[in-house]
Design a protein around this motif. Structure first.
Motif, PDB file in Angstrom:
ATOM      1  N   ARG A 263       0.839  -1.205   0.000  1.00 20.56           N
ATOM      2  CA  ARG A 263       0.000   0.000   0.000  1.00 20.56           C
ATOM      3  C   ARG A 263       0.865   1.243   0.000  1.00 20.56           C
ATOM      4  O   ARG A 263       0.661   2.172  -0.745  1.00 20.56           O
ATOM      5  CB  ARG A 263      -0.927  -0.020   1.214  1.00 20.56           C
ATOM      6  CG  ARG A 263      -1.779   1.234   1.353  1.00 20.56           C
ATOM      7  CD  ARG A 263      -2.781   1.093   2.473  1.00 20.56           C
ATOM      8  NE  ARG A 263      -2.113   0.798   3.731  1.00 20.56           N
ATOM      9  CZ  ARG A 263      -1.573   1.732   4.506  1.00 20.56           C
ATOM     10  NH1 ARG A 263      -1.593   2.992   4.135  1.00 20.56           N
ATOM     11  NH2 ARG A 263      -0.994   1.397   5.635  1.00 20.56           N
TER      12      ARG A 263
ATOM     13  N   ILE B 191       1.354   4.162  -3.199  1.00 15.46           N
ATOM     14  CA  ILE B 191       1.007   5.549  -2.859  1.00 15.46           C
ATOM     15  C   ILE B 191       2.235   6.447  -2.994  1.00 15.46           C
ATOM     16  O   ILE B 191       2.160   7.542  -3.562  1.00 15.46           O
ATOM     17  CB  ILE B 191       0.434   5.628  -1.428  1.00 15.46           C
ATOM     18  CG1 ILE B 191      -0.958   5.009  -1.398  1.00 15.46           C
ATOM     19  CG2 ILE B 191       0.360   7.081  -0.959  1.00 15.46           C
ATOM     20  CD1 ILE B 191      -1.592   4.991  -0.025  1.00 15.46           C
TER      21      ILE B 191
ATOM     22  N   LEU C 130      -4.996  11.182  -2.716  1.00 15.72           N
ATOM     23  CA  LEU C 130      -4.143  10.244  -1.991  1.00 15.72           C
ATOM     24  C   LEU C 130      -4.197  10.497  -0.487  1.00 15.72           C
ATOM     25  O   LEU C 130      -4.175   9.557   0.311  1.00 15.72           O
ATOM     26  CB  LEU C 130      -2.701  10.361  -2.495  1.00 15.72           C
ATOM     27  CG  LEU C 130      -2.432   9.876  -3.922  1.00 15.72           C
ATOM     28  CD1 LEU C 130      -1.003  10.192  -4.333  1.00 15.72           C
ATOM     29  CD2 LEU C 130      -2.704   8.383  -4.044  1.00 15.72           C
TER      30      LEU C 130
ATOM     31  N   TYR D 127      -7.298   8.990   0.768  1.00 15.77           N
ATOM     32  CA  TYR D 127      -7.240   7.525   0.751  1.00 15.77           C
ATOM     33  C   TYR D 127      -6.646   6.971   2.042  1.00 15.77           C
ATOM     34  O   TYR D 127      -7.088   5.931   2.549  1.00 15.77           O
ATOM     35  CB  TYR D 127      -6.420   7.059  -0.454  1.00 15.77           C
ATOM     36  CG  TYR D 127      -6.394   5.564  -0.627  1.00 15.77           C
ATOM     37  CD1 TYR D 127      -7.347   4.915  -1.399  1.00 15.77           C
ATOM     38  CD2 TYR D 127      -5.412   4.789  -0.007  1.00 15.77           C
ATOM     39  CE1 TYR D 127      -7.333   3.539  -1.555  1.00 15.77           C
ATOM     40  CE2 TYR D 127      -5.390   3.408  -0.159  1.00 15.77           C
ATOM     41  CZ  TYR D 127      -6.355   2.789  -0.937  1.00 15.77           C
ATOM     42  OH  TYR D 127      -6.335   1.426  -1.077  1.00 15.77           O
TER      43      TYR D 127
ATOM     44  N   GLY E 162     -10.975  10.108  -2.539  1.00 10.26           N
ATOM     45  CA  GLY E 162      -9.891   9.220  -2.129  1.00 10.26           C
ATOM     46  C   GLY E 162     -10.285   8.340  -0.957  1.00 10.26           C
ATOM     47  O   GLY E 162      -9.982   7.142  -0.944  1.00 10.26           O
TER      48      GLY E 162
ATOM     49  N   MET F  55     -12.572   5.494  -1.988  1.00  9.46           N
ATOM     50  CA  MET F  55     -12.015   4.566  -2.968  1.00  9.46           C
ATOM     51  C   MET F  55     -11.421   3.310  -2.356  1.00  9.46           C
ATOM     52  O   MET F  55     -11.113   2.355  -3.070  1.00  9.46           O
ATOM     53  CB  MET F  55     -10.908   5.265  -3.790  1.00  9.46           C
ATOM     54  CG  MET F  55     -11.417   6.164  -4.900  1.00  9.46           C
ATOM     55  SD  MET F  55     -10.049   7.056  -5.684  1.00  9.46           S
ATOM     56  CE  MET F  55      -8.961   5.701  -6.120  1.00  9.46           C
ATOM     57  N   LYS F  56     -11.230   3.281  -1.056  1.00 12.46           N
ATOM     58  CA  LYS F  56     -10.466   2.189  -0.434  1.00 12.46           C
ATOM     59  C   LYS F  56     -11.008   0.805  -0.781  1.00 12.46           C
ATOM     60  O   LYS F  56     -10.310  -0.041  -1.349  1.00 12.46           O
ATOM     61  CB  LYS F  56     -10.446   2.380   1.077  1.00 12.46           C
ATOM     62  CG  LYS F  56      -9.691   3.612   1.521  1.00 12.46           C
ATOM     63  CD  LYS F  56      -9.710   3.746   3.034  1.00 12.46           C
ATOM     64  CE  LYS F  56      -8.992   4.996   3.481  1.00 12.46           C
ATOM     65  NZ  LYS F  56      -8.990   5.155   4.954  1.00 12.46           N
TER      66      LYS F  56
ATOM     67  N   TRP G 288      -7.412   9.190 -11.238  1.00 12.94           N
ATOM     68  CA  TRP G 288      -7.775   7.775 -11.231  1.00 12.94           C
ATOM     69  C   TRP G 288      -6.816   6.945 -12.070  1.00 12.94           C
ATOM     70  O   TRP G 288      -6.402   5.855 -11.658  1.00 12.94           O
ATOM     71  CB  TRP G 288      -9.203   7.591 -11.749  1.00 12.94           C
ATOM     72  CG  TRP G 288     -10.247   7.867 -10.713  1.00 12.94           C
ATOM     73  CD1 TRP G 288     -10.084   7.841  -9.356  1.00 12.94           C
ATOM     74  CD2 TRP G 288     -11.608   8.222 -10.952  1.00 12.94           C
ATOM     75  NE1 TRP G 288     -11.269   8.161  -8.729  1.00 12.94           N
ATOM     76  CE2 TRP G 288     -12.213   8.399  -9.674  1.00 12.94           C
ATOM     77  CE3 TRP G 288     -12.379   8.424 -12.092  1.00 12.94           C
ATOM     78  CZ2 TRP G 288     -13.553   8.759  -9.529  1.00 12.94           C
ATOM     79  CZ3 TRP G 288     -13.708   8.774 -11.955  1.00 12.94           C
ATOM     80  CH2 TRP G 288     -14.294   8.931 -10.679  1.00 12.94           C
TER      81      TRP G 288
ATOM     82  N   ILE H  66      -3.444   6.628 -10.214  1.00 10.72           N
ATOM     83  CA  ILE H  66      -3.625   5.780  -9.037  1.00 10.72           C
ATOM     84  C   ILE H  66      -3.795   4.325  -9.440  1.00 10.72           C
ATOM     85  O   ILE H  66      -3.182   3.416  -8.855  1.00 10.72           O
ATOM     86  CB  ILE H  66      -4.831   6.260  -8.210  1.00 10.72           C
ATOM     87  CG1 ILE H  66      -4.487   7.575  -7.498  1.00 10.72           C
ATOM     88  CG2 ILE H  66      -5.255   5.208  -7.192  1.00 10.72           C
ATOM     89  CD1 ILE H  66      -5.657   8.209  -6.773  1.00 10.72           C
TER      90      ILE H  66
ATOM     91  N   LYS I 113      -1.300   1.275  -8.556  1.00  8.52           N
ATOM     92  CA  LYS I 113      -1.862   0.158  -7.775  1.00  8.52           C
ATOM     93  C   LYS I 113      -1.687  -1.156  -8.534  1.00  8.52           C
ATOM     94  O   LYS I 113      -1.418  -2.208  -7.924  1.00  8.52           O
ATOM     95  CB  LYS I 113      -3.339   0.417  -7.504  1.00  8.52           C
ATOM     96  CG  LYS I 113      -3.985  -0.560  -6.534  1.00  8.52           C
ATOM     97  CD  LYS I 113      -3.488  -0.357  -5.132  1.00  8.52           C
ATOM     98  CE  LYS I 113      -4.283  -1.176  -4.131  1.00  8.52           C
ATOM     99  NZ  LYS I 113      -4.127  -2.619  -4.315  1.00  8.52           N
TER     100      LYS I 113
END
Length: 277
Positions: free
Chosen positions: A6, A10, A46, A49, A195, A198-199, A266, A269, A273
């Motif tokens: 994670r 990030i 971020l 998030y 953010g 979105m988790k 998006w 990110i 990810k």
């Protein structure tokens, strides 16, 4: 999802965002339309998030030391260098120092740091530090809501974000700029909330059984380049979160701004990810 992975994705997204910020300020040397719409919304997204529900007092204490102490420190350093430059310039030019002008400069710097803006009576020494002040406000607002609202917390967050966008639009239409980066906070809070929401969504998309994650990234990339093409074709300038939407523009400017901010953020990110999933 492990804590290590994670942090990896990030940090990577932040690094890319910082690169874009620096690159975008090299005026006339870069295709700014490719990323100017989202590099600041990305940081708010971020930050949202990684946000957690904490007591207001804890949030105030931690956020002040993490954001406002650097804010005041960086602005103070910038103000000192600017003041020294002013003194050296006058010494080289006339051989003397105008104490009145020097004192006036100091007063302008102090007021500028307090209100986070440059006006006819103030000067903001470290312009990029507006982000720290605005993020501090968002964290306090989020914490206040999370500690006071017990039911339908996420619904309230979304509704508040919409109201804040509407208020930001009204202020811009009237040409009203509120000090203390209030305009920027009103415009940017929706990215912070996005953010935070979105988790679970990201975890579901990038689980090992999902075979369509790369397809989602491709669609986002295509959609963002359509946005860039449309912006250039119609000669629409990409709104700046720091300056807010220019006064007199229609609600289309707001939609245009958030489309670019969301799509670009998006995509970056999702790609980060995907790499570290």
């Amino acid at each position: 999802e492990t804590s290590y992975s994670r942090i990896q994705w990030i940090d990577t997204a932040k690094l890319v965002g910082i690169f874009f910020v620096v690159w975008a300020h090299m005026k006339g040397k870069v295709p700014i339309y490719l990323f100017a719409a989202f590099y600041m919304p990305l940081f708010f997204m971020l930050s949202g998030y990684v946000e957690k529900k904490r007591s207001f007092s804890e949030t105030l204490r931690n956020s002040f030391f993490q954001l406002m102490v650097p804010y005041f420190a960086l602005n103070s350093i910038a103000a000192i260098f600017r003041l020294l430059s002013f003194i050296v310039f006058h010494l080289m030019e006339s051989g003397t120092i105008d104490l009145y002008k020097a004192a006036k400069k100091i007063a302008e710097y102090i007021i500028g740091i307090i209100i986070a803006d440059t006006t006819e009576f103030s000067f903001f020494p470290c312009g990029p530090c507006w982000f720290l002040f605005s993020l501090f406000q968002m964290k306090l607002l989020f914490s206040f809501i999370s500690t006071t609202v017990k039911k339908r917390f996420k619904t309230i967050l979304v509704l508040l974000s919409v109201v804040m966008v509407f208020l930001a639009w009204l202020l811009c239409l009237k040409g009203i700029k509120i000090y203390f980066v209030v305009n920027e906070t009103l415009m940017g809070f929706v990215f912070y909330v996005t953010g935070f929401l979105m988790k679970n969504f990201l975890s579901e998309i990038f689980n090992k059984k999902n075979k369509y994650d790369f397809l989602i990234i491709a669609v986002l990339l295509f959609a963002y380049f359509l946005f860039v093409f449309f912006s250039i074709k119609k000669s629409y300038g990409l709104p700046n979160l720091r300056g807010g939407v220019m006064p007199g523009q229609s609600i289309f400017s707001i939609l245009h701004y958030y489309t670019g901010g969301l799509l670009g953020s998006w995509f970056l990110i999702f790609i980060c990810k995907y790499i570290f999933k």
